[in-house]
Design a protein around this motif. Structure first.
Motif, PDB file in Angstrom:
ATOM      1  N   ASN A 242       3.543  -3.031  -5.571  1.00 50.59           N
ATOM      2  CA  ASN A 242       3.039  -2.121  -6.602  1.00 50.59           C
ATOM      3  C   ASN A 242       2.059  -1.114  -6.011  1.00 50.59           C
ATOM      4  N   LYS A 243       1.247  -1.571  -5.061  1.00 51.58           N
ATOM      5  CA  LYS A 243       0.312  -0.641  -4.410  1.00 51.58           C
ATOM      6  C   LYS A 243       1.076   0.425  -3.645  1.00 51.58           C
ATOM      7  N   TYR A 244       2.121   0.010  -2.955  1.00 50.54           N
ATOM      8  CA  TYR A 244       2.949   0.981  -2.254  1.00 50.54           C
ATOM      9  C   TYR A 244       3.572   1.976  -3.235  1.00 50.54           C
ATOM     10  N   ALA A 245       4.003   1.484  -4.411  1.00 46.91           N
ATOM     11  CA  ALA A 245       4.602   2.364  -5.415  1.00 46.91           C
ATOM     12  C   ALA A 245       3.604   3.418  -5.888  1.00 46.91           C
ATOM     13  N   GLU A 246       2.324   3.024  -6.026  1.00 48.40           N
ATOM     14  CA  GLU A 246       1.300   3.987  -6.439  1.00 48.40           C
ATOM     15  C   GLU A 246       1.123   5.076  -5.379  1.00 48.40           C
ATOM     16  N   SER A 287      -5.437  -6.809  -7.340  1.00 43.03           N
ATOM     17  CA  SER A 287      -5.209  -5.621  -8.173  1.00 43.03           C
ATOM     18  C   SER A 287      -3.823  -5.056  -7.912  1.00 43.03           C
ATOM     19  N   THR A 288      -3.146  -4.645  -8.984  1.00 44.45           N
ATOM     20  CA  THR A 288      -1.811  -4.062  -8.840  1.00 44.45           C
ATOM     21  C   THR A 288      -1.874  -2.612  -8.376  1.00 44.45           C
ATOM     22  N   HIS A 289      -3.074  -2.031  -8.345  1.00 46.92           N
ATOM     23  CA  HIS A 289      -3.255  -0.657  -7.883  1.00 46.92           C
ATOM     24  C   HIS A 289      -4.147  -0.655  -6.642  1.00 46.92           C
ATOM     25  N   PRO A 290      -3.860   0.239  -5.706  1.00 46.79           N
ATOM     26  CA  PRO A 290      -4.781   0.379  -4.569  1.00 46.79           C
ATOM     27  C   PRO A 290      -6.115   0.941  -5.056  1.00 46.79           C
TER      28      PRO A 290
END
Length: 303
Positions: A242-246, A287-290
């Motif tokens: 998910n971090k990569y997706a952000e 966390s799902t976000h960086p």
């Protein structure tokens, strides 16, 4: 180098989906076999012909868990589920000045993709995507973000839609949700039978109560260990993907020509979220976000 990283990330994402699918299909199948065995033992005549070798009922019953998974996935991807999710979060169609403003911004961006944009009364600054062409903006972000910042946020969310992140999340959540329940059932059904037997033994020989209670605690400790192991691995991998997706959607906004607006929004968001304080190690890992700080640094390099 960039191409190699993209291939590696794609393979890692595929590996996670395969891991989740295989593990949870095994759990679903094992639970269903156990359930059928209990039904056959308790009431062999409950479903006549159920265990006939080549009958239609046999095929249907043995395949039922997989049909259920497929139907659940199709429902999760359907417009009905998107509508329910949107209504649950209180997102409503834009009206008046907000609608005119968003239509103008989309026109200035040259947005040709079909988008349904909704808003709610949440004071927080946030934006989400639902399904294949729906974006939700909170009242807070509409009030505080400038036009350029909104363009950056919208283009970031369009990045999620373009890369089908919603589909990936649905596949992952569907398997995990059903697998979790089946893993619980695998331990619950034997626990019920052993619990009844244990109570009878305790009634006859009260002295073995300590041993029976200890076995019950050991049984559920084993369940917790297995649960945390299987879904802990899934969670850690999911968080990093998910971090990569952000990051990827931030890059999408830059390529769309809206990177400066997104960077400005993130700079203000960093101060509003943390007050200048860094998140704890646990918060950062799960966390799902960086971190907003890292997203800012990366956007500055891209720009």
């Amino acid at each position: 180098m960039k191409t190699t990283l993209r291939i590696f990330r794609f393979l890692f994402k595929l590996l996670l989906l395969s891991y989740v699918a295989v593990v949870n299909i095994i759990l679903i199948s094992a639970f269903y076999v156990l359930l059928l065995a209990v039904v056959e033992w308790v009431s062999p005549s409950f479903l006549p012909g159920l265990f006939a070798r080549y009958g239609f009922a046999h095929h249907l019953v043995c395949s039922l868990p997989f049909y259920m998974v497929l139907l659940y996935i199709l429902y999760s991807l359907s417009p009905l589920n998107v509508w329910l999710m949107r209504m649950k979060e209180g997102y409503r169609p834009l009206g008046g000045e907000e609608r005119i403003r968003l239509e103008r911004l989309l026109s200035e961006m040259g947005m040709e993709r079909k988008l349904n944009i909704y808003c709610n009364r949440d004071a927080r600054t946030n934006a989400v995507t639902f399904g294949f062409h729906t974006i939700g903006l909170t009242g807070g972000i509409l009030q505080t973000a400038s036009d350029e910042e909104l363009k950056g946020v919208i283009s970031h969310e369009v990045g999620h839609i373009s890369h089908y992140d919603f589909v990936y999340q649905v596949l992952l959540f569907s398997m995990q949700s059903l697998g979790y329940r089946c893993l619980y059932g695998l331990f619950l059904i034997p626990a019920l039978f052993f619990g009844l037997a244990g109570n009878l033994v305790i009634a006859v020989v009260p002295a073995v109560r300590f041993a029976v209670v200890g076995m019950a605690r050991l049984w559920w400790s084993l369940y917790k260990l297995l649960h945390h192991t299987i879904y802990g691995i899934s969670r850690i991998a999911e968080v990093n993907i998910n971090k990569y997706a952000e990051y990827r959607c931030d890059t999408y906004a830059v390529r769309y020509g809206c990177g400066e607006g997104l960077l400005s929004f993130l700079r203000r968001l960093e101060v509003a979220e943390t007050g200048g304080k860094r998140p704890s190690f646990t918060e950062y890992i799960m966390s799902t976000h960086p971190s907003t700080e890292k997203r800012i640094v990366r956007l500055e390099k891209l720009l």
